[in-house]
Design an enzyme around this catalytic site. Structure first.
Site, PDB file in Angstrom:
ATOM      1  N   GLU A 160      -2.880  -4.987   1.508  1.00  0.00           N
ATOM      2  CA  GLU A 160      -3.669  -4.174   0.580  1.00  0.00           C
ATOM      3  C   GLU A 160      -4.972  -4.901   0.257  1.00  0.00           C
ATOM      4  O   GLU A 160      -4.986  -6.100  -0.015  1.00  0.00           O
ATOM      5  CB  GLU A 160      -2.874  -3.944  -0.707  1.00  0.00           C
ATOM      6  CG  GLU A 160      -3.621  -3.172  -1.784  1.00  0.00           C
ATOM      7  CD  GLU A 160      -2.804  -2.960  -3.053  1.00  0.00           C
ATOM      8  OE1 GLU A 160      -3.195  -2.091  -3.852  1.00  0.00           O
ATOM      9  OE2 GLU A 160      -1.775  -3.656  -3.243  1.00  0.00           O
ATOM     10  N   LYS A 214      -5.265   5.356  -1.991  1.00  0.00           N
ATOM     11  CA  LYS A 214      -4.180   5.180  -2.957  1.00  0.00           C
ATOM     12  C   LYS A 214      -4.282   6.246  -4.045  1.00  0.00           C
ATOM     13  O   LYS A 214      -5.323   6.394  -4.687  1.00  0.00           O
ATOM     14  CB  LYS A 214      -4.276   3.778  -3.565  1.00  0.00           C
ATOM     15  CG  LYS A 214      -3.092   3.342  -4.409  1.00  0.00           C
ATOM     16  CD  LYS A 214      -3.276   1.875  -4.791  1.00  0.00           C
ATOM     17  CE  LYS A 214      -2.104   1.331  -5.561  1.00  0.00           C
ATOM     18  NZ  LYS A 214      -2.277  -0.108  -5.879  1.00  0.00           N
ATOM     19  N   CYS A 260       1.230  -0.282  -2.093  1.00  0.00           N
ATOM     20  CA  CYS A 260       1.795  -0.959  -3.257  1.00  0.00           C
ATOM     21  C   CYS A 260       2.746  -0.047  -4.033  1.00  0.00           C
ATOM     22  O   CYS A 260       3.697   0.477  -3.470  1.00  0.00           O
ATOM     23  CB  CYS A 260       0.669  -1.522  -4.120  1.00  0.00           C
ATOM     24  SG  CYS A 260       1.171  -2.964  -5.111  1.00  0.00           S
TER      25      CYS A 260
END
Length: 346
Positions: A65, A152, A186
Site C-alpha cells: 500500500e 481505496k 488494507c
C-alpha cells in the site's frame, strides 16, 4: 516454494480468457520501503525489485500500500479538531508533491517496466486528482499496458483527513492468463460487502496491499483465502526510522523515536496463502526483501468443491448485494444539446 447513479446487481462482467487449472504460477511480493519525498528514487527502487523478481521467474509482482508516495505512518499534518496551522499545510504540500497523476509519466514508466520484465504488476501508490489524494492500486500487464486502478473506498481513521474516498467505478477484477486479479487495500479487507463484490467478479488472485502488520491481520488473510476460495497475497512495507524524513513531530506507538535507536516503524508481515488456508510463504517480519510462492491454480477448484461463497453456498433468495459502479462526480456540466435532449425526453 517459500522465499471493485445507476444501480446494478453484482456480476462478473470480465472477458473470459481462461486459465489452465493444472498450471502453476510463481508470484512475488516486494516487502520494502518508500523513499520518502523522492518519487523518482522510489521508482528506481521499484525497478530493482521488479527486475530481481522477474529474473527468479515471477509472473506477478505485488507492492505494498502507498509504496509510491509513501504511507504517512505517524505523520500529524497539524491535525486537531478545530485547529489549523501552517506546519500541517506545509507537510501536506510536500506529501502532495510526492503523489502521482494517473495516467502520468510515472504510470508510463511502470507500464514499461511490466512489459520489459514480462510480469503482471500491481503497485500501491498515492494518486493525486487535482488536490485530492487517493490511496490507489495500479494494475499493469506483461505487454506493458496500464490496465486500470482501484481507489481505496474507505480510508481508515485519520487517513480520511488526507485521502479521498473511491467510488464503485474503480473496483476491477482483471481476467488474465494467470487468473482473475483484483485488490482490496488494507482495512477494506474488513468490509464483508466489498469482499463479496470481488468474489462475485470471480477473483482468483486476491491482492491485499496493506499498512497493517498485526497478528490479527494474518488471521484475516487466512479467513479471506478460505472464504473466497482464492489465493491471497498481502504486501506490507518494511521500514526503519532512518528511512523516514527528518521531522520533530511524528507519533510512533511503543517505540523509541530516535534515528540513533533506529526502530522498525513498519514491520512487514507480507504473506501468501492458498485457497485451502495454507501459508505458502511468509510472513516475514525481519527485513525487506522478496516473498515468493508457486501457486497451484488447481487449488481454487479444490477449495470450491465444498464452499463457493457466491455460487452453490450462496442464498440469493434471502441475501442479495447491489453495487453502484457509476462514477460519483461532484459537478456535472451539460451542454445545450444535452439539455435539449433531456427536455425532449420529459
Amino acid at each position: 516454494m517459500s522465499s471493485t447513479e445507476e444501480m446494478s446487481s453484482v456480476k462478473n462482467t470480465t472477458q473470459v480468457i481462461g486459465v489452465d487449472p493444472s498450471s502453476t504460477v510463481r508470484v512475488t511480493i516486494v516487502q520494502s520501503s518508500t523513499v520518502y519525498n523522492d518519487t523518482p528514487a522510489t521508482l528506481d527502487k521499484a525497478e530493482k525489485f521488479i527486475v530481481e523478481a522477474a529474473s527468479k521467474g515471477a509472473k506477478l509482482v505485488l507492492f505494498p500500500e502507498a509504496f509510491i508516495g509513501g504511507y504517512p505512518r505517524g505523520f500529524r499534518f497539524g491535525l486537531a479538531v478545530g485547529v489549523h496551522n501552517e506546519e500541517g499545510r506545509d507537510e501536506f504540500r510536500n506529501y502532495h508533491a510526492s503523489a502521482i497523476k494517473v495516467p502520468g509519466p510515472e504510470v508510463e514508466r511502470l507500464a514499461e517496466l511490466a512489459g520489459k520484465n514480462n510480469v503482471h504488476l500491481v503497485m500501491g501508490a498515492i494518486e493525486k486528482d487535482g488536490y485530492t489524494l487517493y490511496c490507489t492500486a495500479l494494475f499493469f500487464s506483461p505487454q506493458g499496458q496500464f490496465l486500470g486502478k482501484h481507489r481505496k473506498v474507505m480510508p481508515t481513521s485519520l487517513e480520511r483527513c488526507i485521502w479521498g474516498q473511491g467510488d464503485g467505478s474503480t473496483i476491477p477484477v482483471y481476467d488474465t492468463p494467470i487468473g482473475k486479479i483484483g485488490a482490496a487495500i488494507c482495512w477494506e479487507n474488513r468490509m464483508p460487502l466489498y469482499r463479496t463484490a470481488l468474489y462475485a467478479k470471480g477473483i482468483e488472485i486476491y491482492c491485499a496491499p496493506t499498512a497493517d502488520y498485526s497478528l490479527e491481520w494474518q488471521a484475516s488473510m487466512i479467513h479471506i483465502a478460505v472464504e473466497g476460495g482464492c489465493f491471497v497475497l498481502s504486501a506490507h512495507q518494511f521500514c526503519k526510522r532512518r528511512e523516514f524524513p527528518e521531522h520533530p513531530d511524528y507519533l510512533f506507538n511503543d517505540i523509541v523515536d530516535t534515528k540513533e535507536h533506529d526502530p522498525t516503524v513498519s514491520g512487514g508481515g507480507s504473506v501468501i496463502i492458498s485457497p485451502l488456508g495454507k501459508v505458502l510463504a511468509g510472513p516475514n517480519y525481519e527485513s525487506e526483501g522478496l516473498v515468493t510462492a508457486d501457486l497451484d491454480l488447481g487449488d481454487i477448484a479444490r477449495a470450491k468443491l465444498y464452499f463457493d461463497v457466491v455460487g452453490h453456498y450462496s442464498k440469493p433468495d434471502i441475501f442479495n448485494l447491489t453495487v453502484n459502479e457509476h462514477p460519483k462526480k461532484p459537478v456535472t456540466f451539460m451542454t445545450k444539446v444535452e439539455k435539449a435532449e433531456d427536455e425532449s425526453n420529459k
